[in-house]
Design a protein around this motif. Structure first.
Motif, mmCIF file in Angstrom:
data_model
loop_
_atom_site.group_PDB
_atom_site.id
_atom_site.type_symbol
_atom_site.label_atom_id
_atom_site.label_comp_id
_atom_site.label_asym_id
_atom_site.label_seq_id
_atom_site.Cartn_x
_atom_site.Cartn_y
_atom_site.Cartn_z
ATOM 1 N N ALA A 35 2.656 -29.447 -34.570
ATOM 2 C CA ALA A 35 3.006 -29.668 -36.209
ATOM 3 C C ALA A 35 2.674 -28.531 -36.744
ATOM 4 N N VAL A 36 3.701 -27.797 -37.162
ATOM 5 C CA VAL A 36 3.399 -26.306 -37.830
ATOM 6 C C VAL A 36 3.315 -26.559 -39.412
ATOM 7 N N SER A 37 1.875 -26.413 -39.799
ATOM 8 C CA SER A 37 1.753 -27.009 -41.238
ATOM 9 C C SER A 37 1.472 -25.964 -42.030
ATOM 10 N N LYS A 38 1.694 -24.656 -41.721
ATOM 11 C CA LYS A 38 1.597 -23.503 -42.580
ATOM 12 C C LYS A 38 2.238 -23.574 -43.799
ATOM 13 N N LYS A 39 1.552 -23.259 -44.933
ATOM 14 C CA LYS A 39 2.119 -23.459 -46.293
ATOM 15 C C LYS A 39 2.412 -24.752 -46.707
ATOM 16 N N GLU A 58 -1.004 -23.197 -37.567
ATOM 17 C CA GLU A 58 -1.273 -22.305 -38.787
ATOM 18 C C GLU A 58 -0.992 -21.027 -38.505
ATOM 19 N N SER A 59 -0.428 -20.379 -39.786
ATOM 20 C CA SER A 59 -0.147 -18.927 -39.319
ATOM 21 C C SER A 59 -1.162 -17.825 -40.236
ATOM 22 N N TYR A 60 -1.606 -18.321 -41.020
ATOM 23 C CA TYR A 60 -2.427 -17.390 -42.033
ATOM 24 C C TYR A 60 -4.044 -17.889 -42.035
ATOM 25 N N PHE A 80 -3.676 -21.231 -33.576
ATOM 26 C CA PHE A 80 -3.281 -20.062 -34.380
ATOM 27 C C PHE A 80 -1.894 -19.718 -33.862
ATOM 28 N N ILE A 81 -0.700 -19.752 -34.714
ATOM 29 C CA ILE A 81 0.429 -19.336 -34.037
ATOM 30 C C ILE A 81 0.948 -17.774 -35.082
ATOM 31 N N GLY A 82 -0.098 -17.475 -35.904
ATOM 32 C CA GLY A 82 0.325 -16.130 -36.638
ATOM 33 C C GLY A 82 0.299 -14.832 -35.611
ATOM 34 N N LEU A 162 2.779 -18.759 -21.639
ATOM 35 C CA LEU A 162 3.525 -17.759 -22.408
ATOM 36 C C LEU A 162 4.099 -18.456 -23.402
ATOM 37 N N MET A 163 4.354 -17.482 -24.582
ATOM 38 C CA MET A 163 5.108 -17.996 -25.875
ATOM 39 C C MET A 163 5.900 -17.004 -26.181
ATOM 40 N N THR A 164 7.195 -17.776 -27.040
ATOM 41 C CA THR A 164 8.043 -16.711 -27.302
ATOM 42 C C THR A 164 8.714 -17.153 -28.765
ATOM 43 N N LEU A 165 9.175 -16.244 -29.471
ATOM 44 C CA LEU A 165 9.753 -16.671 -30.815
ATOM 45 C C LEU A 165 11.106 -15.883 -30.842
ATOM 46 N N PRO A 166 12.227 -16.158 -30.299
ATOM 47 C CA PRO A 166 13.426 -15.593 -30.278
ATOM 48 C C PRO A 166 14.255 -15.600 -31.735
ATOM 49 N N GLY A 202 10.364 -23.170 -28.693
ATOM 50 C CA GLY A 202 11.147 -24.080 -29.304
ATOM 51 C C GLY A 202 10.720 -24.316 -30.670
ATOM 52 N N MET A 203 11.556 -24.494 -31.797
ATOM 53 C CA MET A 203 11.004 -24.668 -33.125
ATOM 54 C C MET A 203 12.264 -25.783 -33.692
ATOM 55 N N SER A 204 11.939 -25.987 -35.038
ATOM 56 C CA SER A 204 12.868 -27.108 -35.569
ATOM 57 C C SER A 204 14.303 -26.925 -35.333
ATOM 58 N N GLY A 205 14.825 -25.632 -35.330
ATOM 59 C CA GLY A 205 16.336 -25.249 -34.912
ATOM 60 C C GLY A 205 16.777 -25.160 -33.713
ATOM 61 N N VAL A 218 6.411 -27.583 -28.087
ATOM 62 C CA VAL A 218 7.278 -27.249 -29.173
ATOM 63 C C VAL A 218 6.614 -26.952 -30.503
ATOM 64 N N ARG A 219 6.640 -26.223 -31.359
ATOM 65 C CA ARG A 219 6.090 -25.639 -32.509
ATOM 66 C C ARG A 219 7.157 -26.012 -33.592
ATOM 67 N N VAL A 220 7.025 -27.082 -34.144
ATOM 68 C CA VAL A 220 7.960 -27.756 -35.354
ATOM 69 C C VAL A 220 7.142 -27.684 -36.702
ATOM 70 N N GLY A 221 8.023 -26.986 -37.660
ATOM 71 C CA GLY A 221 7.403 -27.066 -38.992
ATOM 72 C C GLY A 221 8.326 -27.915 -39.979
ATOM 73 N N THR A 222 9.559 -27.407 -40.292
ATOM 74 C CA THR A 222 10.277 -27.696 -41.082
ATOM 75 C C THR A 222 10.679 -29.334 -40.830
ATOM 76 N N ALA A 223 11.130 -29.496 -39.556
ATOM 77 C CA ALA A 223 11.618 -30.769 -39.128
ATOM 78 C C ALA A 223 10.562 -31.812 -39.388
ATOM 79 N N PRO A 227 11.043 -28.524 -45.851
ATOM 80 C CA PRO A 227 10.773 -27.239 -46.378
ATOM 81 C C PRO A 227 9.335 -26.733 -46.752
ATOM 82 N N ARG A 228 9.149 -25.696 -46.412
ATOM 83 C CA ARG A 228 7.796 -24.955 -46.910
ATOM 84 C C ARG A 228 7.532 -24.996 -48.379
ATOM 85 N N PRO A 229 6.943 -25.495 -49.085
ATOM 86 C CA PRO A 229 6.919 -25.805 -50.351
ATOM 87 C C PRO A 229 6.411 -24.454 -51.460
#
Ligand SMILES: *Cc1c(COP(=O)(O)O)cnc(C)c1O
Length: 231
Positions: A35-39, A58-60, A80-82, A162-166, A202-205, A218-223, A227-229
């Motif tokens: 669960a990507v909880s950044k912001k 978290e990214s920051y 840490f995903i940032g 391995l990780m990727t962010l296409p 894999g992310m929300s989209g 899968v790294r899922v934030g928005t879903a 939306p990040r507030p």
């Protein structure tokens, strides 16, 4: 966000994971949800934790440290995903369980040297930039083997995969291409000593496309959180 909203969003994401796993003929238990909880505020993390979620991304670094120290709960796992920066490696090594965006030998050495002696090895995924996007972090595929070999000599690191962010892509076929390439790279780099069992993709989209290509995390934030507030 209310507890009920978080509960139902987490359930929706789990249903998407299950449906994609069924399409792929895979056991959904082999796909972890980060669960990507950044912001997102602490209350959102607390609600997700109350709903049973244990792994948070978290990214920051400073924002993350504020949350990590304020929200200590048994079984919670911080990823840490940032972008890793040299002047932040000490804090990352001290407070996180996983790092998903490792892409530099210098950062690998620093994280290894700075991991506290009483902590378990830091789990790391090597980030690969398959589209060669200049704006994004990640190694070219042909550089991954060298970083992997270095990490294998660093006892305080444990390479998990391995990780990727296409870049975002509209249709599923286009989304699947980089995920398939990451999996193929994993298959060439894996060994008995380092099976690289984690494919962080894999992310929300695009989580369905990632699961169809073998994602195990899968790294899922928005879903999950909406939306990040704030920015
Ligand atoms: C923000 C972020 C995510 C989550 O993105 P969503 O589209 O909100 O699901 C996943 N991975 C990384 C590396 C991110 O920075």
């Amino acid at each position: 966000m209310t507890q009920q909203t978080i509960d139902s969003r987490l359930q929706q994401v789990q249903s998407r994971i299950q449906a994609a796993a069924a399409r792929a003929g895979r056991d959904p238990a082999t796909i972890a949800l980060l669960a990507v909880s950044k912001k997102q505020p602490l209350a959102a993390i607390a609600a997700a934790h109350a709903a049973g979620q244990r792994a948070f991304g978290e990214s920051y670094v400073q924002e993350a440290l504020d949350k990590i120290t304020a929200f200590e709960a048994p079984g919670i796992e911080w990823h840490f995903i940032g972008r890793v920066q040299s002047n932040k490696t000490r804090q990352i090594a001290a407070h996180f369980d996983w790092v998903h965006g490792l892409c530099s030998p210098d950062h690998a050495r620093r994280l290894n040297d700075q991991r506290p002696a009483d902590a378990a090895p830091l789990n790391v995924c090597i980030q690969v930039n398959l589209a060669g996007e200049a704006s994004k972090a990640g190694l070219a595929p042909e550089q991954a083997a060298e970083l992997l070999a270095l990490c294998q000599t660093l006892p305080a690191l444990r390479v998990r995969g391995l990780m990727t962010l296409p870049p975002p892509a509209e249709d599923e076929a286009a989304q699947r291409a980089p995920f398939r390439a990451l999996r193929a790279l994993r298959d060439t780099l894996a060994s008995a000593a380092t099976p690289l069992e984690c494919l962080s993709m894999g992310m929300s989209g695009d989580l369905e496309a990632a699961i169809l290509e073998g994602s195990t995390l899968v790294r899922v934030g928005t879903a999950v959180f909406g939306p990040r507030p704030y920015n």
